[in-house]
Design a protein around this motif. Structure first.
Motif, PDB file in Angstrom:
ATOM      1  N   GLU A  34       3.233   3.497 -11.401  1.00  0.00           N
ATOM      2  CA  GLU A  34       2.124   3.402 -10.447  1.00  0.00           C
ATOM      3  C   GLU A  34       0.953   2.618 -11.029  1.00  0.00           C
ATOM      4  O   GLU A  34       0.350   1.797 -10.341  1.00  0.00           O
ATOM      5  N   ARG A  35       0.629   2.852 -12.287  1.00  0.00           N
ATOM      6  CA  ARG A  35      -0.451   2.092 -12.927  1.00  0.00           C
ATOM      7  C   ARG A  35      -0.106   0.616 -13.014  1.00  0.00           C
ATOM      8  O   ARG A  35      -0.948  -0.251 -12.770  1.00  0.00           O
ATOM      9  N   TRP A  36       1.151   0.318 -13.359  1.00  0.00           N
ATOM     10  CA  TRP A  36       1.590  -1.070 -13.474  1.00  0.00           C
ATOM     11  C   TRP A  36       1.498  -1.780 -12.123  1.00  0.00           C
ATOM     12  O   TRP A  36       0.970  -2.886 -12.024  1.00  0.00           O
ATOM     13  N   PHE A  37       1.985  -1.128 -11.062  1.00  0.00           N
ATOM     14  CA  PHE A  37       1.909  -1.726  -9.733  1.00  0.00           C
ATOM     15  C   PHE A  37       0.457  -1.863  -9.271  1.00  0.00           C
ATOM     16  O   PHE A  37       0.112  -2.836  -8.597  1.00  0.00           O
ATOM     17  N   GLY A  38      -0.376  -0.893  -9.625  1.00  0.00           N
ATOM     18  CA  GLY A  38      -1.780  -0.998  -9.279  1.00  0.00           C
ATOM     19  C   GLY A  38      -2.427  -2.213  -9.928  1.00  0.00           C
ATOM     20  O   GLY A  38      -3.190  -2.944  -9.298  1.00  0.00           O
ATOM     21  N   GLU A  39      -2.103  -2.429 -11.181  1.00  0.00           N
ATOM     22  CA  GLU A  39      -2.654  -3.589 -11.885  1.00  0.00           C
ATOM     23  C   GLU A  39      -2.123  -4.890 -11.298  1.00  0.00           C
ATOM     24  O   GLU A  39      -2.874  -5.843 -11.094  1.00  0.00           O
ATOM     25  N   LEU A  40      -0.844  -4.941 -11.018  1.00  0.00           N
ATOM     26  CA  LEU A  40      -0.260  -6.128 -10.379  1.00  0.00           C
ATOM     27  C   LEU A  40      -0.941  -6.394  -9.050  1.00  0.00           C
ATOM     28  O   LEU A  40      -1.325  -7.524  -8.745  1.00  0.00           O
ATOM     29  N   THR A  41      -1.130  -5.358  -8.265  1.00  0.00           N
ATOM     30  CA  THR A  41      -1.750  -5.506  -6.950  1.00  0.00           C
ATOM     31  C   THR A  41      -3.181  -6.010  -7.063  1.00  0.00           C
ATOM     32  O   THR A  41      -3.570  -6.960  -6.378  1.00  0.00           O
ATOM     33  N   GLN A  42      -3.974  -5.386  -7.943  1.00  0.00           N
ATOM     34  CA  GLN A  42      -5.385  -5.753  -8.076  1.00  0.00           C
ATOM     35  C   GLN A  42      -5.586  -7.138  -8.700  1.00  0.00           C
ATOM     36  O   GLN A  42      -6.416  -7.902  -8.240  1.00  0.00           O
ATOM     37  N   LYS A  43      -4.817  -7.433  -9.729  1.00  0.00           N
ATOM     38  CA  LYS A  43      -5.067  -8.662 -10.479  1.00  0.00           C
ATOM     39  C   LYS A  43      -4.351  -9.886  -9.924  1.00  0.00           C
ATOM     40  O   LYS A  43      -4.782 -11.002 -10.189  1.00  0.00           O
ATOM     41  N   LYS A  44      -3.283  -9.678  -9.181  1.00  0.00           N
ATOM     42  CA  LYS A  44      -2.520 -10.840  -8.732  1.00  0.00           C
ATOM     43  C   LYS A  44      -2.357 -10.902  -7.222  1.00  0.00           C
ATOM     44  O   LYS A  44      -2.635 -11.912  -6.606  1.00  0.00           O
ATOM     45  N   LEU A  45      -1.894  -9.836  -6.622  1.00  0.00           N
ATOM     46  CA  LEU A  45      -1.506  -9.914  -5.219  1.00  0.00           C
ATOM     47  C   LEU A  45      -2.696  -9.959  -4.268  1.00  0.00           C
ATOM     48  O   LEU A  45      -2.694 -10.727  -3.311  1.00  0.00           O
TER      49      LEU A  45
ATOM     50  N   GLY B 121       0.776  -1.228   0.000  1.00  0.00           N
ATOM     51  CA  GLY B 121       0.000   0.000   0.000  1.00  0.00           C
ATOM     52  C   GLY B 121       0.810   1.282   0.000  1.00  0.00           C
ATOM     53  O   GLY B 121       0.246   2.363   0.032  1.00  0.00           O
ATOM     54  N   HIS B 122       2.135   1.177  -0.034  1.00  0.00           N
ATOM     55  CA  HIS B 122       2.961   2.375  -0.096  1.00  0.00           C
ATOM     56  C   HIS B 122       2.958   2.910  -1.522  1.00  0.00           C
ATOM     57  O   HIS B 122       2.953   2.145  -2.479  1.00  0.00           O
ATOM     58  N   SER B 123       2.935   4.222  -1.672  1.00  0.00           N
ATOM     59  CA  SER B 123       2.955   4.798  -3.013  1.00  0.00           C
ATOM     60  C   SER B 123       4.354   4.655  -3.614  1.00  0.00           C
ATOM     61  O   SER B 123       5.339   4.516  -2.892  1.00  0.00           O
ATOM     62  N   ILE B 124       4.415   4.708  -4.914  1.00  0.00           N
ATOM     63  CA  ILE B 124       5.707   4.601  -5.594  1.00  0.00           C
ATOM     64  C   ILE B 124       6.619   5.761  -5.207  1.00  0.00           C
ATOM     65  O   ILE B 124       7.837   5.612  -5.126  1.00  0.00           O
ATOM     66  N   MET B 125       6.027   6.918  -4.912  1.00  0.00           N
ATOM     67  CA  MET B 125       6.838   8.069  -4.481  1.00  0.00           C
ATOM     68  C   MET B 125       7.492   7.793  -3.129  1.00  0.00           C
ATOM     69  O   MET B 125       8.667   8.073  -2.936  1.00  0.00           O
ATOM     70  N   GLU B 126       6.724   7.238  -2.187  1.00  0.00           N
ATOM     71  CA  GLU B 126       7.286   6.893  -0.883  1.00  0.00           C
ATOM     72  C   GLU B 126       8.422   5.891  -1.037  1.00  0.00           C
ATOM     73  O   GLU B 126       9.488   6.047  -0.446  1.00  0.00           O
ATOM     74  N   VAL B 127       8.163   4.867  -1.819  1.00  0.00           N
ATOM     75  CA  VAL B 127       9.153   3.810  -2.021  1.00  0.00           C
ATOM     76  C   VAL B 127      10.389   4.366  -2.714  1.00  0.00           C
ATOM     77  O   VAL B 127      11.523   4.068  -2.324  1.00  0.00           O
ATOM     78  N   SER B 128      10.190   5.200  -3.728  1.00  0.00           N
ATOM     79  CA  SER B 128      11.316   5.797  -4.451  1.00  0.00           C
ATOM     80  C   SER B 128      12.198   6.611  -3.522  1.00  0.00           C
ATOM     81  O   SER B 128      13.422   6.516  -3.558  1.00  0.00           O
ATOM     82  N   ARG B 129      11.553   7.415  -2.670  1.00  0.00           N
ATOM     83  CA  ARG B 129      12.329   8.229  -1.726  1.00  0.00           C
ATOM     84  C   ARG B 129      13.076   7.362  -0.729  1.00  0.00           C
ATOM     85  O   ARG B 129      14.252   7.557  -0.453  1.00  0.00           O
ATOM     86  N   ARG B 130      12.380   6.387  -0.161  1.00  0.00           N
ATOM     87  CA  ARG B 130      12.987   5.542   0.871  1.00  0.00           C
ATOM     88  C   ARG B 130      14.148   4.713   0.321  1.00  0.00           C
ATOM     89  O   ARG B 130      15.166   4.542   0.974  1.00  0.00           O
ATOM     90  N   LEU B 131      13.988   4.193  -0.893  1.00  0.00           N
ATOM     91  CA  LEU B 131      15.040   3.343  -1.479  1.00  0.00           C
ATOM     92  C   LEU B 131      16.032   4.135  -2.311  1.00  0.00           C
ATOM     93  O   LEU B 131      16.940   3.566  -2.901  1.00  0.00           O
TER      94      LEU B 131
END
Length: 80
Positions: free
Chosen positions: A44-55, A20-30
């Motif tokens: 962000e769209r790609w991760f959203g799709e991965l999250t909804q359809k698979k995870l 549930g962390h945004s890509i901006m949060e993750v980008s800054r932290r890493l």
């Protein structure tokens, strides 16, 4: 970065976005800097799709099972 380091970083990004962390949060932290905002929107769209359809639909009893599902999803994504 070596291939193993790059894969580890990508896996960490996927897992953190799935939590549930945004890509901006993750980008800054890493300390991963996107080159443009359009890149960021696509990621962000790609991760959203991965999250909804698979995870969110899957039950993963181990890290290996999660990684296998993500790799299979990636293979299907890349074929499309």
């Amino acid at each position: 970065r070596s291939t193993a380091q790059a894969l580890a970083l990508r896996s960490r990004i996927v897992l953190e976005c799935a939590e549930g962390h945004s890509i901006m949060e993750v980008s800054r932290r890493l300390k991963v800097a996107p080159t443009s905002s359009s890149w960021l929107n696509l990621v962000e769209r790609w991760f959203g799709e991965l999250t909804q359809k698979k995870l969110k639909r899957g039950v993963h009893r181990s890290v290996q099972a999660l990684e296998r599902d993500i790799r299979n999803w990636l293979a299907d994504w890349n074929e499309a």
